[in-house]
Motif scaffolding. Structure first.
Motif, PDB file in Angstrom:
ATOM      1  N   ASP A  73       0.971  -1.166   0.079  1.00  7.97           N
ATOM      2  CA  ASP A  73      -0.016   0.124   0.144  1.00  7.97           C
ATOM      3  C   ASP A  73       0.658   1.405  -0.055  1.00  7.97           C
ATOM      4  OD1 ASP A  73      -2.387  -1.617   0.166  1.00  7.97           O
ATOM      5  OD2 ASP A  73      -2.543  -1.309   2.242  1.00  7.97           O
ATOM      6  N   THR A  74       0.548   2.228  -0.761  1.00  2.95           N
ATOM      7  CA  THR A  74       1.229   3.607  -0.836  1.00  2.95           C
ATOM      8  C   THR A  74       0.348   4.623  -0.571  1.00  2.95           C
ATOM      9  OG1 THR A  74       0.724   3.852  -3.222  1.00  2.95           O
ATOM     10  CG2 THR A  74       2.839   2.687  -2.487  1.00  2.95           C
ATOM     11  N   ASP A  75       0.775   5.683  -0.321  1.00  2.00           N
ATOM     12  CA  ASP A  75      -0.052   6.878  -0.275  1.00  2.00           C
ATOM     13  C   ASP A  75       0.072   7.761  -1.219  1.00  2.00           C
ATOM     14  OD1 ASP A  75       2.679   7.343   0.447  1.00  2.00           O
ATOM     15  OD2 ASP A  75       2.092   8.711   1.984  1.00  2.00           O
ATOM     16  N   PHE A  76       0.684   7.655  -2.545  1.00  2.00           N
ATOM     17  CA  PHE A  76       0.685   8.155  -3.584  1.00  2.00           C
ATOM     18  C   PHE A  76       0.667   7.462  -4.927  1.00  2.00           C
ATOM     19  CE2 PHE A  76       4.863   6.543  -2.315  1.00  2.00           C
ATOM     20  CZ  PHE A  76       5.530   6.201  -3.520  1.00  2.00           C
ATOM     21  N   ASP A  77       0.323   8.166  -5.894  1.00  2.00           N
ATOM     22  CA  ASP A  77       0.268   7.534  -7.270  1.00  2.00           C
ATOM     23  C   ASP A  77       1.638   7.465  -7.675  1.00  2.00           C
ATOM     24  OD1 ASP A  77      -2.438   7.252  -6.960  1.00  2.00           O
ATOM     25  OD2 ASP A  77      -2.786   8.987  -8.416  1.00  2.00           O
ATOM     26  N   ALA A  78       2.009   6.320  -8.557  1.00  2.00           N
ATOM     27  CA  ALA A  78       3.241   6.173  -9.149  1.00  2.00           C
ATOM     28  C   ALA A  78       3.069   5.519 -10.506  1.00  2.00           C
ATOM     29  CB  ALA A  78       4.342   5.628  -7.995  1.00  2.00           C
ATOM     30  N   LYS A  79       4.140   5.791 -11.369  1.00  2.00           N
ATOM     31  CA  LYS A  79       4.433   5.081 -12.433  1.00  2.00           C
ATOM     32  C   LYS A  79       5.837   4.607 -12.465  1.00  2.00           C
ATOM     33  CE  LYS A  79       1.194   7.173 -15.522  1.00  2.00           C
ATOM     34  NZ  LYS A  79       0.827   7.637 -16.982  1.00  2.00           N
ATOM     35  N   ILE A  80       5.979   3.384 -12.882  1.00  2.00           N
ATOM     36  CA  ILE A  80       7.396   2.538 -12.814  1.00  2.00           C
ATOM     37  C   ILE A  80       7.529   2.270 -14.325  1.00  2.00           C
ATOM     38  CG2 ILE A  80       8.866   0.808 -12.016  1.00  2.00           C
ATOM     39  CD1 ILE A  80       7.409   0.983  -9.300  1.00  2.00           C
ATOM     40  N   HIS A  81       8.436   2.732 -14.955  1.00  2.00           N
ATOM     41  CA  HIS A  81       8.779   2.295 -16.310  1.00  2.00           C
ATOM     42  C   HIS A  81      10.049   1.418 -16.468  1.00  2.00           C
ATOM     43  CE1 HIS A  81       6.359   5.628 -18.051  1.00  2.00           C
ATOM     44  NE2 HIS A  81       6.519   6.200 -17.041  1.00  2.00           N
ATOM     45  N   LEU A  82       9.854   0.461 -16.968  1.00  2.00           N
ATOM     46  CA  LEU A  82      10.603  -0.772 -17.103  1.00  2.00           C
ATOM     47  C   LEU A  82      11.373  -1.070 -18.612  1.00  2.00           C
ATOM     48  CD1 LEU A  82       8.927  -3.280 -14.580  1.00  2.00           C
ATOM     49  CD2 LEU A  82      10.817  -1.899 -14.084  1.00  2.00           C
ATOM     50  N   LYS A  83      12.304  -1.566 -18.611  1.00  2.00           N
ATOM     51  CA  LYS A  83      12.948  -2.103 -19.677  1.00  2.00           C
ATOM     52  C   LYS A  83      13.042  -3.844 -19.625  1.00  2.00           C
ATOM     53  CE  LYS A  83      16.524  -2.137 -23.259  1.00  2.00           C
ATOM     54  NZ  LYS A  83      18.076  -1.449 -23.551  1.00  2.00           N
ATOM     55  N   LEU A  84      12.337  -4.512 -20.427  1.00  2.00           N
ATOM     56  CA  LEU A  84      12.262  -6.004 -20.156  1.00  2.00           C
ATOM     57  C   LEU A  84      13.076  -6.538 -21.322  1.00  2.00           C
ATOM     58  CD1 LEU A  84       8.711  -6.371 -19.816  1.00  2.00           C
ATOM     59  CD2 LEU A  84      10.177  -5.986 -17.859  1.00  2.00           C
TER      60      LEU A  84
ATOM     61  N   ALA B 111      11.620  -5.038 -24.560  1.00  2.00           N
ATOM     62  CA  ALA B 111      10.250  -4.545 -24.681  1.00  2.00           C
ATOM     63  C   ALA B 111      10.097  -3.411 -23.536  1.00  2.00           C
ATOM     64  CB  ALA B 111       9.167  -5.513 -24.360  1.00  2.00           C
ATOM     65  N   PHE B 112       9.439  -2.442 -23.626  1.00  2.00           N
ATOM     66  CA  PHE B 112       9.144  -1.557 -22.712  1.00  2.00           C
ATOM     67  C   PHE B 112       7.902  -1.633 -21.905  1.00  2.00           C
ATOM     68  CE2 PHE B 112      12.194   0.478 -25.433  1.00  2.00           C
ATOM     69  CZ  PHE B 112      13.254   0.593 -24.469  1.00  2.00           C
ATOM     70  N   TYR B 113       7.707  -1.473 -20.791  1.00  2.00           N
ATOM     71  CA  TYR B 113       6.352  -1.826 -19.866  1.00  2.00           C
ATOM     72  C   TYR B 113       6.316  -0.816 -18.714  1.00  2.00           C
ATOM     73  CZ  TYR B 113       3.410  -5.322 -18.045  1.00  2.00           C
ATOM     74  OH  TYR B 113       2.103  -6.119 -17.342  1.00  2.00           O
ATOM     75  N   THR B 114       5.077  -0.274 -18.712  1.00  2.00           N
ATOM     76  CA  THR B 114       4.850   0.610 -17.448  1.00  2.00           C
ATOM     77  C   THR B 114       3.778  -0.006 -16.415  1.00  2.00           C
ATOM     78  OG1 THR B 114       5.306   2.339 -19.168  1.00  2.00           O
ATOM     79  CG2 THR B 114       3.879   3.018 -17.236  1.00  2.00           C
ATOM     80  N   VAL B 115       4.112   0.300 -15.340  1.00  2.00           N
ATOM     81  CA  VAL B 115       3.183  -0.283 -14.125  1.00  2.00           C
ATOM     82  C   VAL B 115       2.763   0.967 -13.647  1.00  2.00           C
ATOM     83  CG1 VAL B 115       3.178  -1.524 -12.016  1.00  2.00           C
ATOM     84  CG2 VAL B 115       4.415  -2.391 -14.070  1.00  2.00           C
ATOM     85  N   GLN B 116       1.507   1.089 -13.498  1.00  2.00           N
ATOM     86  CA  GLN B 116       0.668   2.127 -12.611  1.00  2.00           C
ATOM     87  C   GLN B 116       0.345   1.702 -11.321  1.00  2.00           C
ATOM     88  OE1 GLN B 116       0.026   5.294 -13.585  1.00  2.00           O
ATOM     89  NE2 GLN B 116      -0.947   5.800 -11.413  1.00  2.00           N
ATOM     90  N   ILE B 117       0.727   2.399 -10.070  1.00  2.00           N
ATOM     91  CA  ILE B 117       0.431   1.913  -8.821  1.00  2.00           C
ATOM     92  C   ILE B 117      -0.139   3.250  -8.058  1.00  2.00           C
ATOM     93  CG2 ILE B 117       1.372   1.697  -6.467  1.00  2.00           C
ATOM     94  CD1 ILE B 117       3.816   0.584  -7.679  1.00  2.00           C
ATOM     95  N   ASP B 118      -1.554   2.881  -7.872  1.00  2.00           N
ATOM     96  CA  ASP B 118      -2.569   3.771  -7.487  1.00  2.00           C
ATOM     97  C   ASP B 118      -2.390   3.814  -5.875  1.00  2.00           C
ATOM     98  OD1 ASP B 118      -3.388   4.670 -10.013  1.00  2.00           O
ATOM     99  OD2 ASP B 118      -4.911   2.910  -9.912  1.00  2.00           O
ATOM    100  N   ALA B 119      -2.703   4.909  -5.312  1.00  2.00           N
ATOM    101  CA  ALA B 119      -2.673   5.161  -3.618  1.00  2.00           C
ATOM    102  C   ALA B 119      -3.690   4.511  -3.312  1.00  2.00           C
ATOM    103  CB  ALA B 119      -2.727   6.656  -3.399  1.00  2.00           C
ATOM    104  N   LYS B 120      -3.581   3.951  -2.232  1.00  2.00           N
ATOM    105  CA  LYS B 120      -4.794   3.404  -1.352  1.00  2.00           C
ATOM    106  C   LYS B 120      -4.985   3.934  -0.049  1.00  2.00           C
ATOM    107  CE  LYS B 120      -4.804  -1.031  -3.531  1.00  2.00           C
ATOM    108  NZ  LYS B 120      -5.013  -2.352  -3.336  1.00  2.00           N
TER     109      LYS B 120
END
Length: 71
Positions: free
Chosen positions: A1-12, A62-71
């Motif tokens: 659980d996080t208290d902020f929205d985050a995006k993590i960009h990855l190179k796979l 490949a490039f991949y983006t993960v969105q983490i929403d605050a809870k």
């Protein structure tokens, strides 16, 4: 659980079996700086993400983006 929205960009890196065997964070694009969260996301991406098999092919990227929403 996080208290902020985050995006993590990855190179796979993907092998010919369609398995992700390496993932690195692109820090310049990512909005999350907490290395513990990034490491957990990388571990889950490597475990869960699969691509189409392409026997005999070289390693693909490949490039991949993960969105983490605050809870």
């Amino acid at each position: 659980d996080t208290d902020f929205d985050a995006k993590i960009h990855l190179k796979l890196s993907i092998n010919s079996n369609g398995d992700v065997f390496s993932a690195t964070c692109i820090k310049s694009k990512s909005t999350c700086q907490d290395q513990r969260i990034i490491d957990k996301v990388i571990a889950e991406v490597i475990r869960q993400v699969k691509y189409k098999k392409d026997p005999g092919s070289a390693t693909a990227n490949a490039f991949y983006t993960v969105q983490i929403d605050a809870k």
